[in-house]
Design a protein around this motif. Structure first.
Motif, PDB file in Angstrom:
ATOM      1  N   UNK A 133       0.823  -1.196   0.000  1.00 44.88           N
ATOM      2  CA  UNK A 133       0.000   0.000   0.000  1.00 44.88           C
ATOM      3  C   UNK A 133       0.864   1.257   0.000  1.00 44.88           C
ATOM      4  N   UNK A 134       1.887   1.257   0.842  1.00 43.06           N
ATOM      5  CA  UNK A 134       2.748   2.442   0.922  1.00 43.06           C
ATOM      6  C   UNK A 134       3.581   2.609  -0.342  1.00 43.06           C
ATOM      7  N   UNK A 135       4.067   1.489  -0.864  1.00 43.89           N
ATOM      8  CA  UNK A 135       4.838   1.560  -2.107  1.00 43.89           C
ATOM      9  C   UNK A 135       3.984   2.139  -3.233  1.00 43.89           C
ATOM     10  N   UNK A 136       2.767   1.590  -3.349  1.00 45.40           N
ATOM     11  CA  UNK A 136       1.908   2.017  -4.446  1.00 45.40           C
ATOM     12  C   UNK A 136       1.536   3.486  -4.305  1.00 45.40           C
ATOM     13  N   UNK A 137       1.192   3.893  -3.099  1.00 41.60           N
ATOM     14  CA  UNK A 137       0.741   5.274  -2.924  1.00 41.60           C
ATOM     15  C   UNK A 137       1.866   6.279  -3.063  1.00 41.60           C
ATOM     16  N   UNK A 138       3.081   5.855  -2.781  1.00 45.36           N
ATOM     17  CA  UNK A 138       4.218   6.761  -2.955  1.00 45.36           C
ATOM     18  C   UNK A 138       4.364   7.149  -4.423  1.00 45.36           C
ATOM     19  N   UNK A 139       4.276   6.149  -5.307  1.00 47.77           N
ATOM     20  CA  UNK A 139       4.430   6.441  -6.738  1.00 47.77           C
ATOM     21  C   UNK A 139       3.176   7.100  -7.309  1.00 47.77           C
ATOM     22  N   UNK A 187      10.202   0.495 -10.466  1.00 49.45           N
ATOM     23  CA  UNK A 187       9.258   0.179  -9.390  1.00 49.45           C
ATOM     24  C   UNK A 187       8.331  -0.985  -9.746  1.00 49.45           C
ATOM     25  N   UNK A 188       7.926  -1.056 -11.008  1.00 55.27           N
ATOM     26  CA  UNK A 188       7.029  -2.156 -11.384  1.00 55.27           C
ATOM     27  C   UNK A 188       7.714  -3.491 -11.135  1.00 55.27           C
ATOM     28  N   UNK A 189       8.996  -3.563 -11.500  1.00 55.52           N
ATOM     29  CA  UNK A 189       9.722  -4.806 -11.237  1.00 55.52           C
ATOM     30  C   UNK A 189       9.813  -5.062  -9.739  1.00 55.52           C
ATOM     31  N   UNK A 190       9.933  -3.958  -8.996  1.00 57.11           N
ATOM     32  CA  UNK A 190       9.988  -4.096  -7.540  1.00 57.11           C
ATOM     33  C   UNK A 190       8.654  -4.637  -7.002  1.00 57.11           C
ATOM     34  N   UNK A 191       7.563  -4.186  -7.607  1.00 55.36           N
ATOM     35  CA  UNK A 191       6.239  -4.674  -7.193  1.00 55.36           C
ATOM     36  C   UNK A 191       6.185  -6.192  -7.354  1.00 55.36           C
ATOM     37  N   UNK A 192       6.701  -6.665  -8.516  1.00 54.68           N
ATOM     38  CA  UNK A 192       6.705  -8.107  -8.759  1.00 54.68           C
ATOM     39  C   UNK A 192       7.494  -8.822  -7.665  1.00 54.68           C
ATOM     40  N   UNK A 193       8.670  -8.266  -7.365  1.00 54.41           N
ATOM     41  CA  UNK A 193       9.530  -8.911  -6.353  1.00 54.41           C
ATOM     42  C   UNK A 193       8.865  -8.905  -4.986  1.00 54.41           C
TER      43      UNK A 193
END
Lengths: 371, 152
Positions: A133-139, A187-193
């Motif tokens: 949630x925090x990762x997504x909202x940051x971007x 970041x998208x790759x980070x989301x996958x990880x």
């Protein structure tokens, strides 16, 4: 009649989820019949945020009605506006300047990324993973700022009008968008990880909420929900509007038919949106951002239908015109309404804990369903 | 199929159908009594394969109602619009929710908003309107609610 909490004659338990429940992300009310932990039936009760937008639009002019649609699917408000403007332009044969077309598509794709990011964070949170949630909202905040600069609003943009866009883009638009894209690609790759490979997450998604291709078509699903069942349905590909036919992008398909497939479609779609933005961001044509239109718009007598691909699926606008300044009848085919109709079928026989995962991957936005 | 080919094929299936062109799609006017059997043919015919009902709605023309069904085929990507006139008093038409299952919720919405009775619908009751709503159908043109409706 809404069933109260209790038991049926067969000894099944009836429970209510919502209308105020954190996992429904809005005022959706589900009445669930349970046998132990197994779902026997899910019945949606709608209308808690029904504003009768269709009736309201009958007394609004063709300039005004566009902005009401921002309040339907508030996460795809720009794309909703876009569809309405396209309908008016098609009916009145208004030529939109190339610059306005590029700006519209750029913002469409930014909207799509922002919507998918919110979905990703919220869905993960429903399943108990708080960090995404925090990762997504940051971007997502970066997109909101880009929107705020150019449109003056962060959520309900109201930036489109028949014939073009309201104002030219902000001087910093290109610079900020490029910065965002450069960062977001990583970041998208980070989301996958961060989430996709997680074994707990995989167990909660794989094989949950099976929706076969045949059923998905019969239930009128669209967007990532239908593409997760392996059916090609991207409006941008099949009925291209604006400049989509000149752009290179792939339609993302998964054949898993389960929650994981729908999840992967949306994540991979974000990469395609980046790809589209990259093609356009250095090539925004110079020129006008708005065509000259008459002060009062009158649609010719007849019926018009326009569809666009929002973040949730196919959004259709059906207008019946009597030749006046307001629509005689207007119908919004909202993607969420049709996608929701499949929920009962998907959920039957699964455990109640999985219902949240299914609802999460349907990506329901309640004002879009209720209209 | 092109619109011309569709016309020929549909005339074979239902000789009484009439056509309207000029809009975005091919419009087909049918009698409401023919609808169920015609819908089954549209769905099961191999060359038509209309398997996707993407919009179902109703229009109030004051003297009568018109049901409007937008259909497409995910295989061939052709689109048609089916229209059927209904009486203003006690409008009724067969349900198609066995053929296209999304119709179940859409028909419930039309039922409460326009008062159309969908014959053989498994679960025809209010969907969006609150319980205890009394018979007035909000999307009809003669509906008026001076207290809650804000005229713009």
């Amino acid at each position: 009649m809404v069933e109260e909490i209790g038991t049926t004659a067969d000894g099944d338990l009836i429970i209510n989820v919502g209308p105020q429940h954190p996992a429904t992300h809005g005022v959706l009310h589900l009445v669930i019949t349970l046998n132990g932990e197994t779902i026997k039936k899910v019945e949606p009760h709608l209308g808690y945020i029904h504003r009768s937008i269709e009736k309201m639009c009958e007394s609004l002019s063709y300039r005004q009605f566009i902005y009401v649609t921002s309040r339907m699917d508030y996460l795809s408000s720009h794309i909703n506006n876009h569809g309405c403007a396209l309908l008016v332009e098609k009916a009145m044969q208004i030529e939109v300047p190339a610059r306005a077309q590029a700006i519209r598509v750029l913002l469409d794709e930014l909207t799509r990324i922002a919507s998918h990011e919110l979905w990703w964070g919220a869905m993960a949170m429903d399943l108990g993973a708080f960090t995404p949630f925090f990762h997504a909202f940051r971007e997502r905040e970066m997109i909101n700022e880009i929107m705020e600069d150019t449109c003056g609003a962060r959520l309900t943009m109201n930036y489109i009008l028949p014939g073009g866009v309201l104002e030219d883009i902000h001087p910093d638009f290109v610079k900020k968008t490029k910065e965002f894209i450069a960062l977001f690609k990583r970041k998208v790759d980070e989301y996958f990880e961060l989430l996709t490979g997680n074994i707990i997450f995989q167990n909660r998604m794989k094989g949950v909420g099976i929706l076969s291709a045949e059923d998905a078509i019969s239930f009128g699903c669209s967007g990532p929900t239908l593409r997760g069942s392996g059916i090609s349905c991207d409006v941008r590909k099949h009925y291209p509007y604006e400049i989509y036919s000149q752009l290179q992008f792939e339609e993302v398909l998964e054949t898993g038919c389960d929650s994981l497939a729908r999840y992967l479609v949306r994540l991979r779609e974000m990469k395609q949106s980046i790809h589209i933005i990259e093609q356009l961001i250095d090539n925004i044509p110079e020129g006008d951002f708005q065509a000259k239109t008459k002060a009062v718009l009158k649609l010719p007598k007849g019926e018009f239908y326009q569809r666009v691909e929002t973040a949730r699926g196919e959004f259709g606008i059906y207008v019946v015109s009597e030749g006046g300044t307001t629509p005689y009848r207007i119908k919004f085919r909202s993607p969420g309404f049709s996608n929701l109709s499949a929920l009962d079928h998907m959920a039957r026989g699964s455990k109640i804990g999985d219902l949240v995962a299914m609802m999460g991957t349907l990506d329901l936005v309640i004002p879009d369903i209720d209209r | 199929m092109t619109n011309e080919e569709l016309k020929i094929k549909i005339t074979e299936l239902l000789p009484s159908a009439t056509f309207e062109e000029g809009g975005d799609f091919l419009n087909i006017n049918i009698e409401s009594k023919d609808w169920l059997s015609f819908a089954m043919q549209l769905n099961s015919d191999n060359t038509l394969a209309f398997d996707y009902l993407f919009c179902l709605t109703c229009v109030d023309w004051k003297t009568h109602l018109t049901m409007v069904y937008h259909l497409t085929s995910t295989k061939f990507r052709h689109n048609i619009v089916i229209k059927s006139k209904l009486e203003k008093v006690n409008p009724a038409i067969e349900t198609v929710c066995k053929i296209w299952r999304t119709a179940e919720l859409h028909e419930r919405e039309v039922y409460e908003m326009f008062g159309v009775n969908f014959l053989n619908h498994p679960d025809l009751r209010l969907l969006i309107l609150p319980d205890g709503w009394e018979g007035r159908n909000p999307l009809l043109k003669d509906f008026d609610d001076p207290i809650n409706m804000i005229k713009l």
